[in-house]
Write an enzyme that holds these catalytic residues in place. Structure first.
Site, PDB file in Angstrom:
ATOM      1  CG  ASP A  71      23.246 -87.263  17.101  1.00 26.65           C
ATOM      2  OD1 ASP A  71      23.505 -88.096  16.178  1.00 26.65           O
ATOM      3  OD2 ASP A  71      22.913 -87.607  18.244  1.00 26.65           O
ATOM      4  CD  GLU A 124      24.462 -93.438  17.837  1.00 25.08           C
ATOM      5  OE1 GLU A 124      24.666 -94.616  18.124  1.00 25.08           O
ATOM      6  OE2 GLU A 124      25.134 -92.482  18.307  1.00 25.08           O
TER       7      GLU A 124
END
Lengths: 353, 353
Positions: A71, A124
């Protein structure tokens, strides 16, 4: 969108940067990674949410984890990617799709000197509860088991070992309200909080060496607030203090330390996370350091990263990624293309020597 | 609702307390006061919004103002009024309908030794822009002209002379942001604000005697705020400081003083209001003090009140009301009934001796 793992690591980085994957919206990229990995017969591939886990099973005496989050922070008019000279610009280039591209290139190796578990995980960059690596660690901890772990987080192409812990506390100072025209009838909590700031200003942070790496602690006010009305002596002032502590102290040690530093004040823990020792003396870690270029290529990681999840399981872990950490989350984020190649080359040497 | 000005001052207080008049909603009480005063042939009565002004015109050499606000803070389940022993309880009893009742009783005097202008004004308890006395002062300042003014604000039955000024400033302290894991890369503005709090803690307020009354200054932080995020070294901290200053200093003097006290900081004035000298040496004021009981009955007013509006016009002014200031705005507000009678008696003596 298909990912061609045969293209060079820089082109592969650009390809995955161009598959937008802001936290919570990683499906397209996870799909592409899963599909590419499933085509490799030497890997066992699993999908869990938008996290993809691929494992070799060669029966080696050591297993290592190589992990990266897929991400990014929100796009800031910095997509699609673009090359300027030696730099690849774009959202998530350094943090950390260049690292993910290195992982993918390594995953194509049919034979390695260590068994490898590759993690490509989601979320994350946002609240910890959604972190894919945390979820797998909570629900299927056996998948994280390894002798050593490398996170491909941006580290400027050198090894960042361990990480510091962090704890936040509210230090509350009380007083007594009064009309500000008759201030001596009350007790000003903001003035009294000056003594808390005195403590912070006088504090001498430690710089301990842990497993050969020097850490650097810190004790800082990150918020302060107090006040009732423009004509009232305030009866409460809260100073929120963030302590970053070296991994030779546990979270409990750190809390105890803060309660000593702020003896006599109302101290409430807001949140905290333990640090992680570098563990570079472990044979698997030492071999990695050697392959990357020796001890001069290693320094302490001062921020908190997911390496602490491995440390909590007793697994030494380091950050090693081609990105430059200071560029993370900036509009002008880029990665130096030669660093991506160098990173791949060194990791490949470590796994195939 | 008709007001009977022939009843005694305590009963009259109860009657006007029971005509609810929260700021902005004073019409019913203003109507009742206007109607009662228009029945008195020795008065010239004017209505301006919900402010009622009544003047005698006996051709005396001196004119005095006797003023009171007719609004109250919001009712807090403390209406209707009730008598317990010597106390009259209820919203607005002390602040300041007991004073208004004294005004109304005095207004019935057909002959006085000084010409009198009576003000019954609205919206003192809320934002200054709506204050009835301010509006008349701005639009028809000639109506405020007098040799001396008495405000019937609660003063515990003694004379409170003048008032202190007030000024609020924002003292801004700057720093430099950094990640809190690498705090030494930045500069913590909250820590630096400790030096501002040091100044406040070390400040020795003056207690100057002005026109025979001792004032007591103060310098206090009333707000503090700073902080960006829980993991960021903050780059700004603002301390809002309220300085209450004796009326031997002008508002400009006070600002200059603060800029000296906080030399080197970014100081912004938020708001301010000049104080008012007691002016008790003026013959009209001295006569008032004498009538009330002499200098021992006078002390400095430390809060800011509408007396400053008269002072700004060069008119000495004092607070003198039967209410107890510390009870103002409380649910259990009351006024001592004997104090209402005593207040009326002394004011009457002053105006008829």
């Amino acid at each position: 969108m298909r990912l061609d793992l045969n293209q060079d690591v820089a082109a592969l980085t650009a390809a995955i940067v161009d598959i937008e994957s802001v936290s919570g919206d990683e499906k397209a990229l996870a799909d592409a990674i899963e599909e590419a990995l499933r085509a490799l017969p030497h890997l066992t591939v699993e999908r869990d949410g938008d996290t993809v886990i691929a494992r070799t099973s060669q029966g080696r005496s050591e297993r290592v984890v190589i992990a990266g989050h897929i991400d990014t922070v929100p796009v800031n008019r910095n997509l699609p990617s673009r090359v300027e000279g030696d730099r690849l610009y774009g959202c998530g280039t350094g943090d950390m799709k260049a690292g993910v591209a290195v992982q993918l290139k390594l995953a194509t190796l049919a034979e390695t000197n260590r068994d490898v578990t590759y993690f490509f995980y989601e979320c994350e960059e946002i609240e910890e509860a959604r972190n894919g690596l945390k979820r797998i660690g909570d629900t299927r901890p056996e998948l994280l088991k390894a002798d050593f772990a490398v996170l491909m987080e941006p580290s400027g192409g050198i090894i960042e070992g361990g990480c510091q812990g962090t704890i936040r506390v509210d230090v509350k100072v009380l007083g007594e309200r009064a009309h500000s025209a008759r201030s001596w009838m009350g007790s000003n909590a903001i003035h009294s909080a000056g003594a808390v700031l005195d403590v912070l200003r006088a504090y001498e942070p430690r710089r301990p060496v842990v497993d050969g790496l020097e850490f650097h602690e810190g004790l800082n006010a990150v918020f302060i607030s107090g006040g009732v009305a423009g004509n009232v002596i305030p009866d409460e002032c809260v100073v929120t203090v963030n302590h970053r502590f070296a991994p030779d102290r546990s979270l409990e040690d750190a809390e105890k330390h803060l309660r000593e530093v702020f003896t006599g004040y109302d101290v409430t823990v807001v949140d905290g996370a333990a640090g992680a020792r570098p563990g570079l003396t472990h044979p698997a870690a030492a071999a990695f350091v050697e392959a990357i270029g020796g001890a001069s290529m290693a320094r302490a990681k001062l921020g908190w990263t997911d390496v602490a999840r491995f440390s909590a399981l007793g697994i030494p872990a380091v950050n090693f990624g081609p990105g430059e950490p200071s560029l993370s989350h900036t509009k002008d984020e880029y990665v130096e293309i030669p660093r991506i190649f160098a990173g791949e080359e060194r990791m490949r040497a470590w796994l195939t020597a």
